[in-house]
Design a protein around this motif. Structure first.
Motif, PDB file in Angstrom:
ATOM      1  N   VAL A  25      60.890   9.499  35.225  1.00 38.32           N
ATOM      2  CA  VAL A  25      61.133  10.143  36.511  1.00 38.32           C
ATOM      3  C   VAL A  25      59.820  10.669  37.071  1.00 38.32           C
ATOM      4  N   LEU A  26      59.459  10.165  38.254  1.00 40.08           N
ATOM      5  CA  LEU A  26      58.236  10.573  38.943  1.00 40.08           C
ATOM      6  C   LEU A  26      58.648  11.126  40.303  1.00 40.08           C
ATOM      7  N   SER A  27      58.150  12.287  40.653  1.00 42.51           N
ATOM      8  CA  SER A  27      58.527  12.883  41.925  1.00 42.51           C
ATOM      9  C   SER A  27      57.299  13.401  42.653  1.00 42.51           C
ATOM     10  N   ASP A  28      57.424  13.524  43.959  1.00 39.81           N
ATOM     11  CA  ASP A  28      56.397  14.166  44.779  1.00 39.81           C
ATOM     12  C   ASP A  28      55.001  13.624  44.468  1.00 39.81           C
ATOM     13  N   VAL A  29      54.871  12.314  44.603  1.00 41.49           N
ATOM     14  CA  VAL A  29      53.577  11.649  44.383  1.00 41.49           C
ATOM     15  C   VAL A  29      52.583  12.032  45.476  1.00 41.49           C
ATOM     16  N   VAL A  52      62.437   6.129  38.271  1.00 45.05           N
ATOM     17  CA  VAL A  52      63.082   6.745  39.426  1.00 45.05           C
ATOM     18  C   VAL A  52      62.086   7.679  40.105  1.00 45.05           C
ATOM     19  N   PHE A  53      61.887   7.467  41.403  1.00 43.04           N
ATOM     20  CA  PHE A  53      61.018   8.324  42.203  1.00 43.04           C
ATOM     21  C   PHE A  53      61.903   9.282  42.998  1.00 43.04           C
ATOM     22  N   CYS A  54      61.712  10.577  42.790  1.00 43.10           N
ATOM     23  CA  CYS A  54      62.593  11.573  43.405  1.00 43.10           C
ATOM     24  C   CYS A  54      62.056  12.124  44.727  1.00 43.10           C
ATOM     25  N   GLY A  55      61.464  11.265  45.538  1.00 42.74           N
ATOM     26  CA  GLY A  55      61.122  11.647  46.902  1.00 42.74           C
ATOM     27  C   GLY A  55      59.693  12.076  47.139  1.00 42.74           C
ATOM     28  N   VAL A 189      67.097  19.862  35.890  1.00 40.08           N
ATOM     29  CA  VAL A 189      65.800  19.326  35.464  1.00 40.08           C
ATOM     30  C   VAL A 189      64.948  19.021  36.684  1.00 40.08           C
ATOM     31  N   ASN A 190      63.677  19.335  36.602  1.00 35.88           N
ATOM     32  CA  ASN A 190      62.710  18.898  37.608  1.00 35.88           C
ATOM     33  C   ASN A 190      61.523  18.321  36.854  1.00 35.88           C
ATOM     34  N   PRO A 191      61.138  17.070  37.144  1.00 40.05           N
ATOM     35  CA  PRO A 191      60.019  16.471  36.415  1.00 40.05           C
ATOM     36  C   PRO A 191      58.669  17.059  36.796  1.00 40.05           C
ATOM     37  N   ALA A 206      49.084  15.742  36.227  1.00 31.06           N
ATOM     38  CA  ALA A 206      50.246  15.117  36.851  1.00 31.06           C
ATOM     39  C   ALA A 206      51.455  15.344  35.955  1.00 31.06           C
ATOM     40  N   MET A 207      52.585  15.683  36.547  1.00 31.56           N
ATOM     41  CA  MET A 207      53.784  15.983  35.763  1.00 31.56           C
ATOM     42  C   MET A 207      54.890  14.978  36.064  1.00 31.56           C
ATOM     43  N   TRP A 208      55.637  14.641  35.036  1.00 30.74           N
ATOM     44  CA  TRP A 208      56.743  13.708  35.152  1.00 30.74           C
ATOM     45  C   TRP A 208      57.679  13.961  33.977  1.00 30.74           C
ATOM     46  N   ALA A 209      58.699  13.144  33.809  1.00 33.44           N
ATOM     47  CA  ALA A 209      59.636  13.340  32.707  1.00 33.44           C
ATOM     48  C   ALA A 209      60.174  12.002  32.221  1.00 33.44           C
TER      49      ALA A 209
END
Length: 266
Positions: A25-29, A52-55, A189-191, A206-209
């Motif tokens: 899970v990768l978000s807020d790139v 999965v990219f969360c936006g 959960v927030n990655p 960089a943070m992800w999950a």
């Protein structure tokens, strides 16, 4: 009263995918290429069944390069629409006033192909992950892309925003904070953010999950000096803001206090 910015009127039903064993899970790139490259090179991302990219994928200095990189993932990539992705489409269509420094600049940094990709992002996605069961992915919350969920979101509000959704695990983005907490009988959960992580640690993180069979928060170092230089070289009107956020990110306490006071933040 805040506008929720939920599903579009013509939004198709929420996709349900899986079962799969591993989801990265990768978000807020935020179009941070050095950070995105660093995370995509991680072995557990490269081997994940889905990414999965969360936006908030392209709202940043290098949108086209970002679209090119995620395109290499092929069908493994699954995209959730964030408030910034929505903003790009609204600005490009002339449906949003141009009030912020990037508003006039950003649409021209997206090719027709990039805009088409953003237009096909889902509002929510559900993935059946082995060990976790059905997991709902969103950007802000399941009911609005600007609603904030933090490590201190009250149980009553969390239950309200999850009303009508049976999944026991929710993965959201938007706040740029990495956390994994129990809220009543559910899991929130927030990655964290790939491109602009807000945290108390070292800059250039960089943070992800990784999901499956449990939740594993991950951190990946990236070349922050290169990211800053690329933002300035791109002519990004918000390069100074990007530099500040990457080199001296807001603390967790600061973000939580600000977010929980407002509840909705665009």
């Amino acid at each position: 009263m805040a506008v929720l910015h939920g599903p579009r009127p013509d939004e198709p039903p929420t996709p349900v995918l899986g079962p799969v064993e591993r989801v990265a899970v990768l978000s807020d790139v935020h179009a941070n290429i050095p950070a995105l490259r660093a995370v995509l090179s991680e072995r557990d991302v490269a081997s994940a069944d889905l990414v999965v990219f969360c936006g908030d994928l392209t709202w940043g200095p290098e949108p086209e390069e970002t679209v090119s990189l995620v395109g290499e993932l092929g069908s493994r990539a699954v995209f959730v629409r964030g408030n910034a992705d929505r903003a790009v489409l609204e600005l490009a269509a002339g449906d949003r006033p141009r009030e912020r420094p990037r508003d006039a600049w950003m649409p021209g940094r997206h090719s027709p192909e990039a805009l088409d990709l953003l237009s096909r992002f889902h509002f929510n996605v559900v993935v059946d992950v082995v060990g976790l069961g059905p997991v709902r992915f969103c950007h802000g919350s399941p009911r609005g892309d600007t609603e904030v969920i933090t490590p201190e979101t009250p149980e009553a509000r969390f239950a309200d925003l999850m009303s009508g959704h049976p999944e026991s695990t929710l993965v959201s983005g938007h706040t740029h904070l990495q956390f994994d907490r129990r809220v009543g009988d559910r899991r929130s959960v927030n990655p964290g953010s790939v491109g602009l992580a807000f945290h108390d640690g070292e800059a250039g993180t960089a943070m992800w999950a990784l999901l499956g069979p449990d939740v594993s928060p991950r951190r990946t170092p990236f070349d922050v000096a290169d990211a800053v230089l690329r933002a300035w070289d791109a002519g990004d009107p918000s390069a100074e803001v990007m530099e500040r956020m990457m080199t001296t990110p807001p603390t967790v306490a600061e973000v939580v206090a600000h977010a929980e006071e407002r509840v909705f933040s665009d």
